[in-house]
Design an enzyme around this catalytic site. Sequence first.
Site, PDB file in Angstrom:
ATOM      1  N   MET A   1       0.819  -1.172  -0.175  1.00  0.00           N
ATOM      2  CA  MET A   1      -0.193  -0.131   0.027  1.00  0.00           C
ATOM      3  C   MET A   1       0.866   1.208  -0.044  1.00  0.00           C
ATOM      4  O   MET A   1       2.082   1.070  -0.006  1.00  0.00           O
ATOM      5  CB  MET A   1      -0.919   0.146   1.158  1.00  0.00           C
ATOM      6  CG  MET A   1      -0.176   0.612   2.348  1.00  0.00           C
ATOM      7  SD  MET A   1      -1.090  -0.152   3.878  1.00  0.00           S
ATOM      8  CE  MET A   1      -0.912  -1.823   3.690  1.00  0.00           C
ATOM      9  N   ASP A 273       3.951   0.797   9.320  1.00  0.00           N
ATOM     10  CA  ASP A 273       3.993   0.379   7.871  1.00  0.00           C
ATOM     11  C   ASP A 273       5.190   1.035   7.419  1.00  0.00           C
ATOM     12  O   ASP A 273       5.342   2.031   6.681  1.00  0.00           O
ATOM     13  CB  ASP A 273       2.572   1.093   7.107  1.00  0.00           C
ATOM     14  CG  ASP A 273       2.535   0.611   5.773  1.00  0.00           C
ATOM     15  OD1 ASP A 273       3.603  -0.128   5.256  1.00  0.00           O
ATOM     16  OD2 ASP A 273       1.760   1.110   4.937  1.00  0.00           O
ATOM     17  N   ILE A 274       6.313  -0.118   7.283  1.00  0.00           N
ATOM     18  CA  ILE A 274       7.556   0.418   6.901  1.00  0.00           C
ATOM     19  C   ILE A 274       7.905   0.171   5.466  1.00  0.00           C
ATOM     20  O   ILE A 274       7.677  -1.025   5.038  1.00  0.00           O
ATOM     21  CB  ILE A 274       8.638  -0.046   8.211  1.00  0.00           C
ATOM     22  CG1 ILE A 274       9.759   0.346   7.742  1.00  0.00           C
ATOM     23  CG2 ILE A 274       8.495  -1.588   8.150  1.00  0.00           C
ATOM     24  CD1 ILE A 274      10.865  -0.030   8.652  1.00  0.00           C
ATOM     25  N   GLU A 275       8.049   1.239   4.665  1.00  0.00           N
ATOM     26  CA  GLU A 275       8.184   1.024   3.227  1.00  0.00           C
ATOM     27  C   GLU A 275       9.168   2.018   2.563  1.00  0.00           C
ATOM     28  O   GLU A 275       9.773   2.713   3.380  1.00  0.00           O
ATOM     29  CB  GLU A 275       6.903   1.284   2.687  1.00  0.00           C
ATOM     30  CG  GLU A 275       5.661   0.554   2.850  1.00  0.00           C
ATOM     31  CD  GLU A 275       4.440   0.700   2.114  1.00  0.00           C
ATOM     32  OE1 GLU A 275       4.665   0.822   0.707  1.00  0.00           O
ATOM     33  OE2 GLU A 275       3.208   0.943   2.614  1.00  0.00           O
ATOM     34  N   ASN A 276       9.337   1.740   1.463  1.00  0.00           N
ATOM     35  CA  ASN A 276      10.514   2.637   0.760  1.00  0.00           C
ATOM     36  C   ASN A 276      11.901   2.619   1.276  1.00  0.00           C
ATOM     37  O   ASN A 276      12.374   1.920   1.834  1.00  0.00           O
ATOM     38  CB  ASN A 276       9.798   3.981   0.565  1.00  0.00           C
ATOM     39  CG  ASN A 276      10.199   4.756  -0.666  1.00  0.00           C
ATOM     40  OD1 ASN A 276      11.247   4.534  -1.047  1.00  0.00           O
ATOM     41  ND2 ASN A 276       9.363   5.507  -1.059  1.00  0.00           N
TER      42      ASN A 276
END
Length: 465
Positions: A1, A273-276
């Site tokens: 997401m 929400d750990i992203e990028n």
Amino acid sequence: MSGPRRALLTLPLVLATGVLGFPGHAAAATDYQAESATISQGVVESNHTGFTGTGFVNYDNVSGSFVEWTVNAANAGSTTLSFRFANGTTTNRPMDITVNGGLTGNDVSFAGTGNWDTWATATITVNLDAGSNTVRATAVTANGGPNVDRLTVGDAAPPPPAGMAAAPYEYFGWGSPQRPTDVMTATGLKWFTLAFMLSDGGCNPAWDGSRTLTGGVDQTNINAIRNAGGDVIVSFGGWSGDKLGEKCSSASALAGAYQKVINAYRLKAIDIDIENTEFGSGTVRQRVVDALKIVKANNPGLVTMITFGTTPTGPDSTGQDLIRKGAAAGLANDVWVVMPFDFGGHSGSMGQASVNALEGLKNAVKPAYGYSDDDAYRHIGVSSMNGRTDEADETVTTTDFQTILSYARQHHLARFAFWSINRDRQCGSGGDPDACSGISQSAYAFTRIVVQYSQDLASPVPALP
Ligand code: GCU
């Protein structure tokens, strides 16, 4: 997401190379039997059923009788003391609880439990020193104390509400959000995961990086959700924008930023929400783990979830590293969550790919934490994406959601969420992909499937490891 105005379409390779039985909560609990403690004016007996260990202590109807335990705390700070007791009378048997000689619980209630074979738990929150501590429970009336089976230190918060395991994402600053109370009325949903808490430019939290915690649309909606009998998980991160994990330069500063949000809304759960780039940096992954450890210690019972991307067969090397870092730090994270989409190539249905990714996640969490298969499943979850994802070869259908639902039921997953409620409707002409699913569907078709999971869980509350 992804976050607001996401740029994920242009960056699939970053993810590809870089990507509720409800689980336990707080730090691991330790049990101390009463029969093994120091006992004054009481006796060890075993003539009623349901005790643990080899017996219980009968306070012998004497005021001043006590049981004193020596307990150990890894860190100084707040924790819970839970006394397992039976009181076969209808009269409260209050006791004073002292820690290291200081009164911390005056006349703590030990009310009747119905009979002497029925055990209940009385819990208080106290501060312990690092290392050895004494905990004493002293009867203060001539009836003496109740029968006491054991003391449990830590991890004594009530189990998380069942509906928490089924909390899809909604965002209020963009993507034509539905009124959350309308979603609740239409579908029976109780819990929402709200996106996204970001940096305001520094080590300070703001919705989408700009909206204040209190006084705005987010606060208004949270109040409305709660007034309607629901609750929220706040999600930190997402794909776009400035991440607190990167803008806060130490674990303690990051923990402080998380804490501001926990305090603002008295949260029972947070999602990272750990992203990028936040996900991609080993330094930041470690900082997030260490910050969550601090937050866990300071907020007994707070549920933490860590959400990250995955390959179609489970976490990639970065995800594996994140889980290992958590385990190495002793972080009692409640739920490890993967997002099984935006794969950059997969075979078979998205439902089957989701199941395969979850099996891979379970197989990563299990050895890292030394869990059984069952415990590992109860510490994992899924956050899918309904309809068209960011990739042309991916469509997640309601059939795929049914596949995920069956799997979640079979294994008692701790989370079944998706991105997003805003998207849970059919597009009109020129539909904004953040506000509709891109497929033919009825309104809330995906939310309704997730709600089925929360209804399964509603009774009984799944066992805690
Ligand atoms: C009964 C009961 C004991 C209990 C006692 C009490 O005798 O069997 O287990 O300790 O009552 O009043 O405390």
